[in-house]
Scaffold this motif. Structure first.
Motif, PDB file in Angstrom:
ATOM      1  N   MET A 126      62.451  21.240 -11.056  1.00  0.00           N
ATOM      2  CA  MET A 126      63.283  22.405 -10.764  1.00  0.00           C
ATOM      3  C   MET A 126      62.547  23.312  -9.788  1.00  0.00           C
ATOM      4  O   MET A 126      61.330  23.195  -9.609  1.00  0.00           O
ATOM      5  CB  MET A 126      63.658  23.141 -12.048  1.00  0.00           C
ATOM      6  CG  MET A 126      64.468  22.291 -13.011  1.00  0.00           C
ATOM      7  SD  MET A 126      65.127  23.190 -14.433  1.00  0.00           S
ATOM      8  CE  MET A 126      66.538  24.005 -13.663  1.00  0.00           C
TER       9      MET A 126
ATOM     10  N   ALA B 295      67.055  26.133 -10.010  1.00  0.00           N
ATOM     11  CA  ALA B 295      67.864  25.057  -9.436  1.00  0.00           C
ATOM     12  C   ALA B 295      67.183  23.718  -9.671  1.00  0.00           C
ATOM     13  O   ALA B 295      65.953  23.633  -9.781  1.00  0.00           O
ATOM     14  CB  ALA B 295      68.062  25.287  -7.941  1.00  0.00           C
ATOM     15  N   HIS B 296      67.962  22.665  -9.734  1.00  0.00           N
ATOM     16  CA  HIS B 296      67.388  21.327  -9.842  1.00  0.00           C
ATOM     17  C   HIS B 296      66.831  20.892  -8.497  1.00  0.00           C
ATOM     18  O   HIS B 296      67.400  21.178  -7.441  1.00  0.00           O
ATOM     19  CB  HIS B 296      68.446  20.333 -10.311  1.00  0.00           C
ATOM     20  CG  HIS B 296      68.823  20.504 -11.747  1.00  0.00           C
ATOM     21  ND1 HIS B 296      67.994  20.131 -12.783  1.00  0.00           N
ATOM     22  CD2 HIS B 296      69.927  21.021 -12.318  1.00  0.00           C
ATOM     23  CE1 HIS B 296      68.580  20.405 -13.934  1.00  0.00           C
ATOM     24  NE2 HIS B 296      69.751  20.951 -13.682  1.00  0.00           N
ATOM     25  N   SER B 297      65.705  20.210  -8.544  1.00  0.00           N
ATOM     26  CA  SER B 297      65.134  19.606  -7.350  1.00  0.00           C
ATOM     27  C   SER B 297      64.880  18.138  -7.646  1.00  0.00           C
ATOM     28  O   SER B 297      65.574  17.538  -8.457  1.00  0.00           O
ATOM     29  CB  SER B 297      63.868  20.357  -6.916  1.00  0.00           C
ATOM     30  OG  SER B 297      62.964  20.490  -7.986  1.00  0.00           O
TER      31      SER B 297
ATOM     32  N   ALA C  10      68.918  25.567  -2.592  1.00  0.00           N
ATOM     33  CA  ALA C  10      69.505  25.439  -3.925  1.00  0.00           C
ATOM     34  C   ALA C  10      69.093  26.641  -4.752  1.00  0.00           C
ATOM     35  O   ALA C  10      67.915  26.998  -4.795  1.00  0.00           O
ATOM     36  CB  ALA C  10      69.039  24.151  -4.600  1.00  0.00           C
ATOM     37  N   CYS C  11      70.060  27.263  -5.405  1.00  0.00           N
ATOM     38  CA  CYS C  11      69.755  28.428  -6.239  1.00  0.00           C
ATOM     39  C   CYS C  11      71.002  28.823  -7.015  1.00  0.00           C
ATOM     40  O   CYS C  11      72.109  28.783  -6.485  1.00  0.00           O
ATOM     41  CB  CYS C  11      69.312  29.602  -5.370  1.00  0.00           C
ATOM     42  SG  CYS C  11      68.835  31.084  -6.324  1.00  0.00           S
ATOM     43  N   TYR C  12      70.818  29.170  -8.287  1.00  0.00           N
ATOM     44  CA  TYR C  12      71.871  29.845  -9.038  1.00  0.00           C
ATOM     45  C   TYR C  12      71.644  31.341  -8.815  1.00  0.00           C
ATOM     46  O   TYR C  12      70.774  31.954  -9.427  1.00  0.00           O
ATOM     47  CB  TYR C  12      71.812  29.463 -10.518  1.00  0.00           C
ATOM     48  CG  TYR C  12      72.245  28.031 -10.760  1.00  0.00           C
ATOM     49  CD1 TYR C  12      73.584  27.664 -10.636  1.00  0.00           C
ATOM     50  CD2 TYR C  12      71.326  27.047 -11.078  1.00  0.00           C
ATOM     51  CE1 TYR C  12      73.989  26.349 -10.838  1.00  0.00           C
ATOM     52  CE2 TYR C  12      71.718  25.727 -11.283  1.00  0.00           C
ATOM     53  CZ  TYR C  12      73.045  25.387 -11.155  1.00  0.00           C
ATOM     54  OH  TYR C  12      73.449  24.087 -11.353  1.00  0.00           O
TER      55      TYR C  12
ATOM     56  N   VAL D  42      66.330  17.700  -2.765  1.00  0.00           N
ATOM     57  CA  VAL D  42      67.306  18.531  -3.485  1.00  0.00           C
ATOM     58  C   VAL D  42      68.585  17.742  -3.757  1.00  0.00           C
ATOM     59  O   VAL D  42      69.288  17.356  -2.826  1.00  0.00           O
ATOM     60  CB  VAL D  42      67.643  19.799  -2.687  1.00  0.00           C
ATOM     61  CG1 VAL D  42      68.646  20.660  -3.455  1.00  0.00           C
ATOM     62  CG2 VAL D  42      66.369  20.597  -2.397  1.00  0.00           C
TER      63      VAL D  42
ATOM     64  N   GLN E 139      73.842  20.131  -7.244  1.00  0.00           N
ATOM     65  CA  GLN E 139      73.622  20.928  -8.451  1.00  0.00           C
ATOM     66  C   GLN E 139      74.822  20.852  -9.397  1.00  0.00           C
ATOM     67  O   GLN E 139      75.964  20.685  -8.962  1.00  0.00           O
ATOM     68  CB  GLN E 139      73.397  22.393  -8.060  1.00  0.00           C
ATOM     69  CG  GLN E 139      72.271  22.606  -7.067  1.00  0.00           C
ATOM     70  CD  GLN E 139      70.909  22.226  -7.602  1.00  0.00           C
ATOM     71  OE1 GLN E 139      70.454  22.761  -8.610  1.00  0.00           O
ATOM     72  NE2 GLN E 139      70.243  21.286  -6.943  1.00  0.00           N
ATOM     73  N   ASP E 140      74.548  20.963 -10.691  1.00  0.00           N
ATOM     74  CA  ASP E 140      75.639  21.076 -11.655  1.00  0.00           C
ATOM     75  C   ASP E 140      76.426  22.350 -11.375  1.00  0.00           C
ATOM     76  O   ASP E 140      75.837  23.424 -11.215  1.00  0.00           O
ATOM     77  CB  ASP E 140      75.097  21.138 -13.087  1.00  0.00           C
ATOM     78  CG  ASP E 140      74.653  19.781 -13.601  1.00  0.00           C
ATOM     79  OD1 ASP E 140      75.080  18.762 -13.017  1.00  0.00           O
ATOM     80  OD2 ASP E 140      73.891  19.736 -14.584  1.00  0.00           O
TER      81      ASP E 140
ATOM     82  N   TYR F  76      73.409  30.404 -15.530  1.00  0.00           N
ATOM     83  CA  TYR F  76      73.107  28.991 -15.402  1.00  0.00           C
ATOM     84  C   TYR F  76      74.109  28.169 -16.203  1.00  0.00           C
ATOM     85  O   TYR F  76      74.624  28.621 -17.226  1.00  0.00           O
ATOM     86  CB  TYR F  76      71.681  28.711 -15.885  1.00  0.00           C
ATOM     87  CG  TYR F  76      70.684  29.693 -15.329  1.00  0.00           C
ATOM     88  CD1 TYR F  76      70.299  29.631 -13.991  1.00  0.00           C
ATOM     89  CD2 TYR F  76      70.168  30.715 -16.123  1.00  0.00           C
ATOM     90  CE1 TYR F  76      69.402  30.554 -13.471  1.00  0.00           C
ATOM     91  CE2 TYR F  76      69.278  31.638 -15.604  1.00  0.00           C
ATOM     92  CZ  TYR F  76      68.896  31.557 -14.278  1.00  0.00           C
ATOM     93  OH  TYR F  76      68.020  32.476 -13.754  1.00  0.00           O
TER      94      TYR F  76
END
Length: 466
Positions: free
Chosen positions: A194, A203-205, A240-242, A357, A360-361, A436
């Protein structure tokens, strides 16, 4: 408590009928294994394949999907020269002191990256012992198998168990290694990485690679991106980022960095989660390089990574980069010198960071749903055990469903020792609103799957909620 043989037989006989009958409580599922003995390695799976022509460089990936967590093994047909550059404040590595000596000899057989924090370090020595067991190396002093290795922290609030990549997984990945194939995204050691905890992005990585060939010269770069900082596109936008609800629209990394420390505070962001992160990387060239050139290559490329990850190499990161020369071609004057190789590899490494990356969900969309019969809601009630330290208790009251985490930590947006309403978002699907994604899936009898999909966490039904 252990059940008698008769009790077990009756349970197995009656289970199908009980599951099929509406209104009956679910049949108790087996307790999740406390050991890793029953885990099955998943080999060379997931992500998006990057293919290139380099027979000497072989790559294998393995994962335990129950974690999920994994390992990535880079092995070479003959011993190679290597150097290392460690930048992070919390590294965990194997054999870096040997790589620092700068001997003009080829001493290394493999590079191993893994999840599992310090517990994953056994994957490195496991690959070395596999090299010996398979007859590629021996016990002679000049034939000892030597693997370099580093790990990333993939525990904390990102998953609800502590499964780790072990010797069995590492050796399976090594033995299945393929030349010129690398898996970008959530695969291998990047299976549960992440990024962006520094700004609360969470975020997932994953792992990323890039390759370039210029004439006979080959340059490949690989990274397992698990940084405390955010991954940044070449235009300065967040890859990627929430985002926090209070952030400005179209926010850039410059906005975040220029507004420190305010950009980490309430109203800007609410940083949370573990402050143990790491980006581990590898540069491989086929041109012969001496020890000084190889060391400078490692430093030059590692330094460049601060463009694609911001901030980079903090006290909470364990960043390490290995540079390897396979020595297959001679260095020719006027073609590509070592400084140019460093510049090319640095540009490739930014590509590799971005290639790590995955998609993302999405955040669940909370909309009005048809009323769910109380009987159906009651059928979801119970205690679902994810590990020795996390259980989610689900209960029904007044036609609504509620969840509460117990044990040592919360379960994503389900708080620890506090009850929260679970809102229906689809058949058998419920969500807990928040920054999230938190989705609870009850569609598989005897289980509760949190955040179904690539990074799912599975809890097994233990007993009914009274």
């Amino acid at each position: 408590m252990p059940r008698s043989f008769l009790s077990l037989a009756l349970t197995l006989f009656l289970a199908p009928a009980l599951y099929a009958s509406p209104g009956f409580a679910q049949v108790p599922a087996p307790t999740p294994p406390d050991s890793q003995a029953d885990l099955k390695p998943v080999i060379n799976f997931g992500g998006k394949e990057l293919k290139f022509d380099w027979p000497m460089l072989k790559i294998g990936t393995g994962e335990y999907s129950e974690g999920p967590t994994g390992v990535t093994v880079f092995s070479f047909d003959k011993k190679v020269m290597a150097a290392v550059d460690v930048r992070g404040g919390a590294p965990a590595t194997v054999n870096t002191d040997l790589a620092r000596l700068g001997y003009p000899t080829s001493d290394f057989d493999a590079v191993v990256f893994a999840g599992g924090s310090a517990y994953g370090l056994e994957t490195t020595t496991a690959v070395a012992s596999a090299l010996k067991d398979d007859g590629k190396n021996t016990g002679n002093w000049d034939s000892i198998a030597v693997a370099l290795g580093a790990i990333i922290f993939d525990y904390g609030d990102r998953r609800l168990n502590e499964i780790y990549p072990d010797k069995r997984l590492a050796q399976a990945a090594y033995r299945a290694a393929q030349p010129g194939v690398f898996r970008n995204g959530a695969a291998g050691a990047g299976r549960m990485t992440m990024s962006g905890y520094f700004f609360g992005c969470k975020a997932h990585s994953g792992q990323g690679g890039a390759f370039r060939q210029i004439g006979d010269l080959k340059i490949a770069v690989f990274t397992v991106a698990n940084p405390y900082g955010v991954v940044v596109n070449r235009d300065g936008k967040l890859a990627a980022c929430y985002n926090d609800a209070g952030w400005p629209a179209n926010i850039t990394v410059n906005d975040l960095m220029h507004n420190l420390p305010e950009s980490r505070k309430a109203g800007w962001a609410t940083p949370s989660g573990p402050m143990h992160n790491t980006t581990i990387s590898l540069v491989v060239v086929n041109q012969k390089m001496d020890a000084a050139e190889l060391q400078r290559l490692a430093i030059q490329v590692h330094t460049s990574m601060a463009r694609g990850i911001q901030p980079f190499s903090t006290m909470n990161d364990g960043d390490a980069l290995y540079a390897v020369s396979t020595g297959e071609i001679e260095a020719e004057k006027g073609i590509v010198d070592s400084t140019e190789i460093g510049a090319i590899a640095s540009d490739l490494m930014w590509d590799a960071i971005l290639n790590s990356v995955p998609a993302q969900d999405p955040l669940p969309v909370i909309t009005a749903q048809p009323a769910i019969p109380v009987k159906a809601l009651a059928g979801y009630a119970g205690e679902y055990r994810f590990s020795n330290f996390v259980t989610v208790t689900v209960s029904e009251k007044d036609g609504k469903l509620y969840g509460r985490a117990t044990g040592a930590r919360k379960a994503f947006n389900v708080p620890l020792d506090q009850t929260v309403e679970l809102l229906p978002v689809g058949p058998g699907l419920f969500a807990v609103p928040g920054r999230y994604p938190t989705v609870l899936d009850f569609n598989q009898s005897g289980t509760l799957v949190m955040n179904p999909g690539l990074w799912k966490q599975t809890g097994l039904w233990q007993k009914a909620k009274k």
